[in-house]
Enzyme design. Structure first.
Site, PDB file in Angstrom:
ATOM      1  N   ASP A 126       0.867  -1.173   0.000  1.00 16.06           N
ATOM      2  CA  ASP A 126       0.000   0.000   0.000  1.00 16.06           C
ATOM      3  C   ASP A 126       0.911   1.231   0.000  1.00 16.06           C
ATOM      4  O   ASP A 126       2.110   1.124   0.291  1.00 16.06           O
ATOM      5  CB  ASP A 126      -0.877  -0.043   1.257  1.00 16.06           C
ATOM      6  CG  ASP A 126      -1.767   1.181   1.377  1.00 16.06           C
ATOM      7  OD1 ASP A 126      -2.361   1.574   0.359  1.00 16.06           O
ATOM      8  OD2 ASP A 126      -1.845   1.747   2.480  1.00 16.06           O
TER       9      ASP A 126
ATOM     10  N   ASP B  69      -1.737  -0.911   6.002  1.00 15.99           N
ATOM     11  CA  ASP B  69      -2.019  -0.411   7.355  1.00 15.99           C
ATOM     12  C   ASP B  69      -3.485  -0.075   7.574  1.00 15.99           C
ATOM     13  O   ASP B  69      -3.971  -0.097   8.697  1.00 15.99           O
ATOM     14  CB  ASP B  69      -1.168   0.831   7.647  1.00 15.99           C
ATOM     15  CG  ASP B  69      -1.589   2.016   6.780  1.00 15.99           C
ATOM     16  OD1 ASP B  69      -2.004   3.040   7.341  1.00 15.99           O
ATOM     17  OD2 ASP B  69      -1.520   1.907   5.542  1.00 15.99           O
TER      18      ASP B  69
ATOM     19  N   ASP C 175      -7.233  -2.445   3.896  1.00 14.31           N
ATOM     20  CA  ASP C 175      -6.193  -3.372   3.446  1.00 14.31           C
ATOM     21  C   ASP C 175      -6.380  -4.774   4.020  1.00 14.31           C
ATOM     22  O   ASP C 175      -5.727  -5.718   3.566  1.00 14.31           O
ATOM     23  CB  ASP C 175      -4.798  -2.857   3.852  1.00 14.31           C
ATOM     24  CG  ASP C 175      -4.413  -1.594   3.097  1.00 14.31           C
ATOM     25  OD1 ASP C 175      -4.789  -1.481   1.917  1.00 14.31           O
ATOM     26  OD2 ASP C 175      -3.738  -0.734   3.687  1.00 14.31           O
TER      27      ASP C 175
END
Length: 664
Positions: free
Chosen positions: A366, A558, A562
């Site tokens: 990410d 995080d 996700d």
């Protein structure tokens, strides 16, 4: 050595497992086993030399008798030898004999205690008294060393429990009261004196303070905190009295979750451990059968067959065949890997994930909070359709106050205390788009451009050309302006990508941000492929596409959005500082200090652990097979067998223990 009455069959040694503890007394004891459970190396307390006086006495007898026989050529008749060696044998092995008997009456013959009992009593039966005692003495010495090694490994993990304070100073009715951390409620204020450990998660109410974060991150550099910033349990206040407002109960603090993860990790076994356990359960009865055949078969093929000679060879076969070196050193190796990782601020939720991380060939990441700091600053406010910049920020901050996203936090901080008195109702999060709610009775949307497209609201197309992150607002279905927010790449992100490439690992970035922003960050960092404008389900789709190509995927994220991708990846990694509870809960591995470079460290720790485990397996098998052949051929004696068995066990244990001392 005094073998514990809490033993298990060597063929089913379990990893040390600590109970999850959440009360202030921290009564962290090892799980108890019944007497018949078995072979649980190690104890809660380190053993003292005096505790092993029976074993040391038996060892002294052996040494004295050997010196007399080989140094001064003094020998005794059988009756005197029996009078000397039987007490020594019982001192060294009475616990082994007792455990073997208890298992035998339950028809459990395929265990190391019965194996050692048969081998040593057989040695006495054919007149090899000194060798029978020596086998039991050196076997027990090996057990002693194994106990010490496992105890040290346990204590290195148990020490984590000591970083939680037993008491905390809470402010109630204007007075400071010392209570158990478990009694403190959310929104109460606590005081932390200089040098004290923070007991609960909270936000700093004092103007500023400096904390040591080593307990959480593995790094002891000071962390400067300002008023309103988050302080986590386990940090140490370094300079002045600090006041915190509690944001989580004691049992829900990040530190409590960390400890729970580390403790639970010891229960999840790797495939190697499971294989060795299964192998040992099959291996031991086969060895017993082969030992019997070594004694019996030569009767039909050897002309000058001597029962005592072939019985001796069978006993050598039994002694060297003990699988303890494998089934103790291998869990110890993985336990050391988990301990080493925790020292470096990386939490593996099981030894199985130490194996998985070594197979990864593609790391998917990410962007926000993973490769960038996730600490946004408002850059620009543009208000239209009759709204002032102040009104736009105030409205946006009111709605964003119901979100924990880093962008939402940036907007709230920029607005300051200007949202007091605002009526906020019916707030809902639209995943991958933004927020919707009623602010002072007006319907407000705050999010990305996709949110406005979803509700068919027209907006200024210049927004699509802005590289920074943008929060677009509508009030009562009318486009009202936008706020631009900039993030910053983490200092070690570029080095992390470089190091991953050095390990021949492909890197991919997935983000909900605009493609222009994502491409800019990816180009700067040198990431192989980057995809923006993704909803949570799009991230899942992208990862599934990579898995369909037979790639081994690690995903690092995080945010709460996700969590599905973290669950899908072969190795799911969460950033533990900024990470949402959902993502941390779903992840297999947690990086406590949010540094991307720790991804490389985690992979290296996994590879080191696997290497040492397989070194131990190879060492044990080569030595044992060699001595088995020599023993069956009449070349190796019981002395060589026991020394080889104990020696390979000690070498394997020392090799496993060194994992915990490796520096990064």
């Amino acid at each position: 050595m005094q073998l514990s009455n809490k033993h298990t069959d060597c063929c089913a040694v379990e990893e040390p497992k600590l109970k999850a503890v959440h009360n202030h007394k921290r009564d962290h004891q090892h799980e108890e086993h019944s007497d018949d459970d078995g072979h649980n190396h190690g104890s809660a307390e380190p053993s003292r030399l005096i505790d092993h006086w029976p074993l040391l006495t038996a060892l002294t007898v052996i040494v004295v008798m050997m010196v007399l026989e080989y140094g001064f050529n003094i020998t005794f008749n059988n009756l005197i030898q029996l009078a000397i060696f039987i007490p020594a044998y019982l001192l060294a092995g009475y616990n082994v004999l007792a455990l073997a008997f208890r298992k035998a009456i339950r028809l459990d013959f395929f265990n190391e205690f019965f194996l050692m009992s048969v081998a040593t009593l057989g040695a006495f039966a054919i007149g090899s008294y000194s060798e029978g005692v020596a086998v039991m003495v050196f076997y027990s010495i090996g057990e002693w060393f194994q106990d010490s090694a496992v105890s040290n490994a346990k204590r290195s993990i148990k020490a984590l429990l000591d970083i939680r304070p037993d008491s905390v100073d809470v402010i109630r009715n204007g007075k400071v009261v010392n209570v158990s951390p478990s009694e403190v409620q959310i929104n109460e204020s606590i005081q932390v004196k200089p040098g004290e450990k923070v007991a609960l998660d909270g936000v700093l109410m004092s103007d500023k303070a400096i904390f040591n974060t080593a307990a959480l991150t593995g790094e002891s550099k000071p962390d400067n905190k300002n008023k309103g910033e988050t302080v986590l349990a386990g940090m140490i206040n370094l300079n002045q009295l600090a006041e915190l407002k509690v944001t989580a109960l004691f049992k829900d603090s990040k530190l409590s979750k960390i400890l729970e993860m580390v403790q639970d990790a010891t229960a999840r076994k790797s495939q190697t451990q499971l294989f060795i356990s299964r192998f040992a359960k099959v291996y031991t009865p086969i060895v017993f059968l082969l030992a019997v055949l070594v004694v019996v078969l030569p009767y039909f093929f050897v002309a000058d067959y001597n029962f005592s000679d072939w019985l001796y060879r069978g006993l050598v076969f039994l002694v060297i065949s003990c699988p303890c070196a494998l089934v103790v050193s291998i869990p110890l190796g993985y336990f050391g890997g988990i301990g080493l990782a925790s020292k470096n601020g990386i939490l593996f939720k099981g030894s199985n994930f130490l194996d998985v991380i070594t197979t990864v060939n593609t790391v998917v990441m990410d962007k926000t909070g993973t490769l960038t700091k996730g600490v946004f600053d408002v850059q620009k406010v543009v208000a239209v359709n009759g709204y002032s910049e102040k009104e736009l920020v105030r409205t946006a901050a009111a709605l964003e106050s119901k979100s924990t996203h880093p962008i939402a936090i940036a907007v709230k901080q920029y607005a300051g205390d200007d949202i007091s008195g605002i009526k906020i109702e019916q707030v809902e999060e639209i995943a991958g788009h933004g927020l919707k709610g009623l602010i002072d009775g007006k319907e407000v949307l705050a999010g990305n451009a996709k949110l406005l497209k979803k509700f068919n609201i027209s907006y200024d197309k210049v927004i699509d050309e802005i590289d920074d992150s943008v929060v677009v607002l509508t009030i009562d279905n009318v486009y009202s302006g936008y706020i631009t927010i900039a993030d910053e790449v983490k200092e070690d992100a570029k080095q992390a990508i470089t190091d991953l490439h050095a390990l021949n690992i492909k890197t991919v970035m997935l983000s909900g941000d605009k493609q222009s922003v994502v491409s800019r960050v990816a180009t700067f960092l040198g990431i192989d492929a980057a995809f923006g404008d993704l909803l949570p389900e799009n991230k899942v789709q992208k990862v599934q596409e990579l898995k369909d190509k037979s790639l081994k995927i690690a995903f690092i994220g995080d945010g709460v959005n996700d969590a599905p991708v973290v669950a899908l990846a072969d190795a799911g990694i969460a950033m533990g500082g900024l990470g949402s509870d959902a993502t941390i809960e779903t992840a297999d591995i947690v990086i406590q200090n949010d540094q991307p470079s720790k991804i490389v460290t985690a992979i290296k720790i996994g590879k080191i652990t696997r290497s040492i485990v397989w070194q131990n397996i190879s060492l044990a098998m080569i030595v044992k097979i060699a001595v088995l052949v020599l023993g069956a051929g009449g070349v190796a004696t019981l002395w060589e067998a026991v020394i080889a068995d104990v020696g390979v066990a000690l070498l394997a244990i020392l090799n496993a223990v060194r994992i915990q001392n490796i520096k990064f």
